[in-house]
Design a protein around this motif. Structure first.
Motif, short mmCIF file in Angstrom:
data_model
loop_
_atom_site.label_atom_id
_atom_site.label_comp_id
_atom_site.label_asym_id
_atom_site.label_seq_id
_atom_site.Cartn_x
_atom_site.Cartn_y
_atom_site.Cartn_z
N ASP A 260 0.75 -1.01 -0.12
CA ASP A 260 -0.08 0.00 0.04
C ASP A 260 0.75 1.40 0.03
N THR A 261 2.18 1.30 0.26
CA THR A 261 2.98 2.37 0.36
C THR A 261 3.89 2.16 -0.87
N GLY A 262 3.62 1.43 -1.80
CA GLY A 262 4.49 1.50 -2.79
C GLY A 262 5.80 0.73 -2.84
N GLN A 263 5.95 -0.19 -2.15
CA GLN A 263 7.26 -0.80 -1.96
C GLN A 263 7.18 -2.39 -2.64
N PRO A 264 7.81 -2.77 -3.17
CA PRO A 264 8.06 -4.17 -3.91
C PRO A 264 7.95 -5.31 -2.93
N SER A 265 7.04 -6.26 -3.26
CA SER A 265 7.13 -7.46 -2.70
C SER A 265 7.12 -8.64 -3.72
N PHE A 266 7.82 -9.78 -3.42
CA PHE A 266 7.92 -10.70 -4.58
C PHE A 266 8.53 -11.94 -3.83
N LEU A 352 4.54 6.58 -8.04
CA LEU A 352 3.82 7.72 -7.49
C LEU A 352 2.33 7.13 -7.45
N ALA A 353 1.91 6.83 -8.76
CA ALA A 353 0.36 6.24 -8.54
C ALA A 353 0.35 5.12 -7.48
N ALA A 354 1.16 4.16 -7.28
CA ALA A 354 0.91 3.11 -6.33
C ALA A 354 0.95 4.01 -4.90
N MET A 355 1.99 4.71 -4.71
CA MET A 355 1.91 5.29 -3.35
C MET A 355 0.61 6.18 -3.00
N GLY A 356 0.09 6.73 -4.20
CA GLY A 356 -1.24 7.72 -3.90
C GLY A 356 -2.34 7.13 -4.02
N LYS A 357 -2.58 5.92 -3.95
CA LYS A 357 -3.97 5.45 -3.91
C LYS A 357 -4.76 6.07 -2.72
N ARG A 437 -2.15 20.37 0.20
CA ARG A 437 -2.79 20.03 1.20
C ARG A 437 -2.55 18.70 1.95
N PRO A 438 -3.00 18.21 3.14
CA PRO A 438 -2.49 17.36 3.87
C PRO A 438 -2.67 16.04 3.20
N GLY A 439 -1.87 15.05 3.12
CA GLY A 439 -2.17 13.68 2.49
C GLY A 439 -1.70 13.77 1.09
N ASP A 440 -1.28 14.89 0.38
CA ASP A 440 -0.68 15.00 -0.81
C ASP A 440 0.52 14.09 -1.06
N VAL A 441 0.82 13.58 -2.27
CA VAL A 441 2.01 13.10 -2.71
C VAL A 441 2.60 13.69 -3.63
N VAL A 442 3.98 14.34 -3.69
CA VAL A 442 4.64 14.90 -4.78
C VAL A 442 5.81 14.31 -5.34
N LEU A 443 5.76 13.86 -6.38
CA LEU A 443 7.04 13.49 -7.24
C LEU A 443 7.77 14.68 -7.93
#
Length: 471
Positions: A260-266, A352-357, A437-443
């Motif tokens: 959910d935080t955009g980190q790979p698992s495999f 960014l898309a994965a982190m920003g759900k 605003r709070p919660g935004d994710v900026v790449l």
């Protein structure tokens, strides 16, 4: 560096000693080109640049404890004088590498070199003392300086090799001949300089051509998912080990997903076993980097479990590469501004898309340099991808290339306030300060020459201390 006398160094580099009372005195400290890094026992390499001449700092470095200066003229303090400093530095590196008992691992590729090199180093140093390229010092000066930082205790020497033309990697492998050679990918980085992917592949493949044969212990580690790289198997006499998500890869990943935080698992599979990995790094592109590192570690005797633990605990060692920081107000800043090419830009946008759900996402993007005739199409494609990934707002920063980014987004359906073109970093900072605003994710991402790291830094400072302008 391993201890060498000034007399031995002079012989190795074909130089003449000047103002050296005792040639048996040894260099026991680092070899440096920055006078500020000189210290007791060091050797200072004096390059004469367009703005600064290292010879002018000779007396100062000796006062701080440097044993001698390697330069092209006498400087009134102990010195070894040569015709060409770069050639001499390379010769010294070649001599030291031959003396070392270390296994030399070299890697190259169009994208991901530094991140993969950092992963390899973090995995291998769990097994034995490891020296590796700091940052991206991967050229004809940085590479020998890294090699010269190895000591008698070093068992693995991991060297990143860059190229801006045919013959560059051949030159570097001549200075530091690798036993294990890794090629990550053939992409669009520097395509304007090379002229095409075929030429890039020709240049990158010089690494595997330099390897010893399989009988002599040489191993070429190749990306099974990149046809240009996989074809390099025919250019080497070394053993070939394939990595990738392909079912034919010797080292491969299965069940790849992002947290959910955009980190790979495999699930990591190697010829010696399988184990689960969840990385601390951000973005699915790190799966390929991790598999490359795993292939190197497997070849050098580590088990799948050992590799998986090391990969799961590895962090980012180099600045401005997917650095993720959350401000006190809940805004997340992703600083990936060290460099950019089409492949890394796409990977960063997907991260960014994965982190920003469930959150608003901002892509602050600038020019990708050295794309030649492909520049318009590649910038247009990145703008379109931002829309397809539902990035909330694209902020294109700069001149012509930024306009192409916004045009791509517009043509893909990003109208109204979904994309904007601003002139420079300060304009981007002003816009973001007024709208975040709070919660935004900026790449934040662009080629190094654009300097967009100033945007990320200003936004971080704004969140912590109030209004601070981008520098």
């Amino acid at each position: 560096m391993i201890a060498l006398s000034l007399a031995e160094i002079a012989e190795v580099v074909g130089g003449q000693t000047h103002d050296i009372p005792d040639p048996s005195v040894q260099v026991t400290g680092p070899v440096v080109r920055d006078s500020r890094e000189a210290g007791p026992g060091s050797l200072f390499v004096a390059f004469a640049g367009e703005r600064v001449d290292g010879h002018d700092f000779a007396a100062a470095v000796v006062e701080t404890g440097a044993v001698a200066v390697l330069g092209t003229r006498p400087v009134g303090v102990p010195a070894i004088v040569v015709d060409d400093v770069q050639t001499a530095l390379g010769a010294l590196a070649r001599h030291v590498v031959r003396r070392l008992g270390a296994t030399l691992v070299a890697l190259t590729g169009s994208a991901g070199k530094t991140s993969t090199k950092d992963l390899i180093a973090q995995v291998l140093r769990r097994k034995a003392p490891t020296v590796f390229t700091p940052g991206s010092l991967n050229n004809e000066i940085g590479l020998p300086l890294t090699a010269l930082s190895a000591t008698e205790e070093t068992r693995f020497l991991v060297l990143e090799m860059g190229a801006r033309g045919i013959g560059h990697i051949r030159y570097l492998t001549g200075l530091t001949p690798p036993k294990v050679g890794l090629v990550l990918n053939v992409g669009s980085a520097h395509i304007g300089e090379f002229g095409g992917r075929e030429q890039i592949a020709q240049a990158k493949g010089e690494l595997v051509e330099s390897l010893p044969s399989e009988a002599e212990g040489g191993t070429a580690i190749l990306n099974a998912d990149d046809p240009y790289v996989r074809a390099m198997a025919s250019r080497t006499k070394a053993k070939v080990l394939l990595f990738g998500e392909s079912g034919e890869a010797d080292v491969r990943a299965e069940n790849v997903r992002l947290t959910d935080t955009g980190q790979p698992s495999f699930r990591l599979h190697t010829p010696s076993g399988a184990s689960d990995v969840t990385m601390r790094l951000y973005g699915e592109h790190h799966v390929s980097n991790a598999l490359a590192a795993a292939a190197v570690a497997h070849e050098l005797g580590m088990s799948a479990d050992e590799i998986a633990v090391a990969l799961s605990e590895a962090g980012s060692l180099s600045r401005w590469r997917m650095e993720v920081t959350e401000r006190p107000d809940g805004v997340t800043i992703v600083n990936d501004a060290y460099n950019a090419n089409p492949e890394s830009m796409r990977a960063a946008l997907r991260a960014l898309a994965a982190m920003g759900k469930g959150r608003r996402t901002w892509a602050v993007l600038g020019k990708m340099a050295e794309l030649g005739d492909e520049a318009l199409a590649e910038h247009d494609a990145v703008g379109r991808l931002a829309v397809r990934l539902n990035v909330s707002k694209l902020v294109a920063v700069g001149g012509r290339e930024a306009a192409w980014l916004q045009l791509g987004a517009y043509n893909e359906g990003s109208w109204g306030e979904e994309s904007v073109h601003v002139s420079d970093a300060q304009a981007a900072v002003d816009l973001l300060r007024s709208e975040l605003r709070p919660g935004d994710v900026v790449l934040v991402k662009a080629s190094r020459s654009v300097g967009l790291e100033s945007v990320a830094q200003a936004l971080l400072e704004s969140g912590a201390e109030g209004e601070v302008s981008a520098r």
